[in-house]
Design an enzyme around this catalytic site. Structure first.
Site, PDB file in Angstrom:
ATOM      1  N   GLU A 256       0.887  -1.165   0.000  1.00  0.00           N
ATOM      2  CA  GLU A 256       0.000   0.000   0.000  1.00  0.00           C
ATOM      3  C   GLU A 256       0.924   1.215   0.000  1.00  0.00           C
ATOM      4  O   GLU A 256       1.494   1.592   1.030  1.00  0.00           O
ATOM      5  CB  GLU A 256      -0.920  -0.017   1.227  1.00  0.00           C
ATOM      6  CG  GLU A 256      -2.164   0.848   1.066  1.00  0.00           C
ATOM      7  CD  GLU A 256      -1.997   2.251   1.634  1.00  0.00           C
ATOM      8  OE1 GLU A 256      -2.793   3.137   1.283  1.00  0.00           O
ATOM      9  OE2 GLU A 256      -1.072   2.468   2.426  1.00  0.00           O
ATOM     10  N   CYS A 290      -1.753   9.292   2.621  1.00  0.00           N
ATOM     11  CA  CYS A 290      -1.408   8.839   1.269  1.00  0.00           C
ATOM     12  C   CYS A 290      -2.556   9.049   0.292  1.00  0.00           C
ATOM     13  O   CYS A 290      -2.328   9.149  -0.920  1.00  0.00           O
ATOM     14  CB  CYS A 290      -0.984   7.370   1.285  1.00  0.00           C
ATOM     15  SG  CYS A 290      -2.156   6.263   2.072  1.00  0.00           S
TER      16      CYS A 290
END
Length: 485
Positions: A256, A290
């Site tokens: 991720e 993010c």
């Protein structure tokens, strides 16, 4: 940076290996800094190779115990840990604010959310079904889903509770053991989380917590034959290094990674509403997310109204120590991030961008940077291609949706994207054409435990959240059993 101990208190941090709390075998430590004051508030132990070997052996033993524990019993222990997380959320949130900087309300909310994440995954483990396949007479053909084995997980500092719990909850729910390498900058939050599992009765060795020099720890854990899966959240460059290391020993990995999320505000959108919602998401966690919206592509007919409302929202943000009442945005988590956002801002201005608000650090101690809105940002400005990971909002106009989509998809990242439109047809086009693993229409919502999150292109692979969260942690085994003859 000073060495004065924070008067508000900070817990002693230890590693957790094989069911016991311990210091570094060599007594090596690193400082922990409060980003709101730049003061050293504690230390974190750094694992030696011997410490890591102990963690690996503990995970090996713990896996055999946990794998063979009935799923109902595993679920009960995980629910007990979730209850402890809920009860201790205020305490965990306070520690998180001290070491990471985010406002106390955000930190406490994060601690409460991870308890719900754990409950979701624990219950979903009871639905990790196999199947029986119709086959030839006298043959029983089945598919089983079994835990992959001990997991090495690596998580960053931006969500000190959310990052670790997404890995821990998936691994433990699937029946795996785990060695978690948490961030040395936010270690006390990770230790507090692990303490909830220990107090809930998790068998020794199932969950192990270490800290240390990142490259050394990752190399040691990934190379070990004990580890069967690598799970990582963090930057694209580091993710590539870990994925390559995993590939060299033929181990699967879950990545991720970072993004650079575009926001497309279409000609039919409500510009003021879009600006308010986008600004709220942009400045959450000081932009250190993010999936944070980071490139604002606004139709030229909506540009003026959108920009005015966004600037208004940015100037309403109260920047300060996360423990102070009324603070709505804390400092950046470390000096590296402060240096990075200053560099990106200066570069954009040098190339012709206009700072509409912010653009500087306030005159005070701490790694603070004002919420910043820029217009007239040229395409070659670094912040248009580098993930800012801070409170920077470049706004650029477009005239045709084709143009906006081309800009949005032009980077090698594909984690999150956002669109604002009142047209169902346009919403469907955004859904079909934006290259992202996570897309939000008319809002900028974050990850949820009941649905998958993950990226495409260089933003990684694999999914966390939803029923898909357990996929990486389970092995699919085909069993063909000849019953007669």
């Amino acid at each position: 940076m000073t060495t004065r101990t924070d008067p508000r208190g900070y817990p002693a941090v230890r590693m957790y290996i094989g069911g016991a709390w311990r210091e570094s075998g060599a007594q090596h430590t690193a400082p922990v800094v409060n980003p709101a004051t730049e003061e050293i508030i504690g230390t974190v132990p750094l694992a030696t190779p011997a410490d890591l070997d102990d963690a690996l052996e503990a995970a090996r033993r713990g896996f055999r115990i946990w794998r063979d524990t009935p799923v109902a019993q595993r679920t009960a222990i995980l629910h007990q840990a979730a209850d402890l997380l809920t009860r201790r959320a205020a305490e965990i949130g306070r520690v998180m604010t001290l070491e990471q900087g985010k406002p106390l309300t955000e930190a406490t909310g994060e601690a409460r959310r991870v308890a719900d994440t754990l409950r979701w995954h624990a219950d979903d483990a009871r639905r990790a079904y196999g199947r029986v396949i119709p086959s030839a007479p006298g043959t029983l053909l089945t598919v089983r889903r079994e835990p992959i084995g001990p997991v090495a997980a690596f998580v960053p500092w931006n969500f000190p509770a959310g990052g670790p719990l997404r890995k821990i909850s998936s691994a433990l729910s699937a029946g795996c053991s785990i060695v978690l390498k948490a961030s040395e900058e936010t270690p006390a939050t990770a230790a507090a989380l692990v303490g909830c599992f220990a107090d809930a009765g998790l068998p020794d060795g199932v969950l192990n917590l270490v800290f240390g020099e990142p490259a050394e720890v990752s190399a040691h854990l990934i190379a070990s034959p004990v580890i069967r899966l690598i799970a990582f959240t963090g930057s694209v460059p580091v993710g590539k290094l870990l994925a390559a290391a995993a590939g060299n020993v033929m181990k699967p990995s879950l990545m991720e990674l970072g993004g650079h999320a575009p926001v497309i505000v279409c000609a039919d959108a409500d510009p003021a509403r879009a600006a308010r919602r986008a600004a709220r998401a942009k400045f959450a966690n000081a932009g250190q997310v993010c999936t944070s919206p980071s490139r604002f592509l606004v139709h030229e007919s909506r540009l003026q109204d959108f920009t005015a409302e966004f600037v208004k929202a940015a100037e309403a943000v109260v920047v300060g120590d996360g423990l102070d009442e009324g603070t709505t945005m804390g400092p950046l988590a470390n000096e590296r991030r402060l240096t990075a956002v200053e560099r990106l801002t200066a570069d954009a201005v040098r190339r012709g961008a206009t700072v509409r608000t912010g653009g500087r650090r306030p005159d005070r101690a701490g790694y603070f940077f004002a919420p910043t809105v820029l217009t007239d940002v040229p395409e070659d400005a670094l912040m248009m291609s580098e993930e800012p990971f801070g409170p920077l909002a470049p706004i650029v106009p477009f005239s045709e949706l084709d143009e906006a989509l081309a800009v949005a998809n032009s980077l090698p990242y594909g984690l999150a994207a956002y669109g604002f439109t009142e047209s169902a047809a346009t919403a469907e086009r955004l859904s079909a054409e934006l290259e992202a693993g996570i897309l939000s229409i008319n809002h900028c919502g974050g990850s949820v435990h009941e649905a998958p999150s993950g990226g495409v292109k260089e933003s990684g692979y694999g999914r966390e959240g939803g029923p898909e969260a357990l996929d990486a942690y389970l092995v699919t085994k085909r069993v063909s059993h000849l019953l007669a003859g």
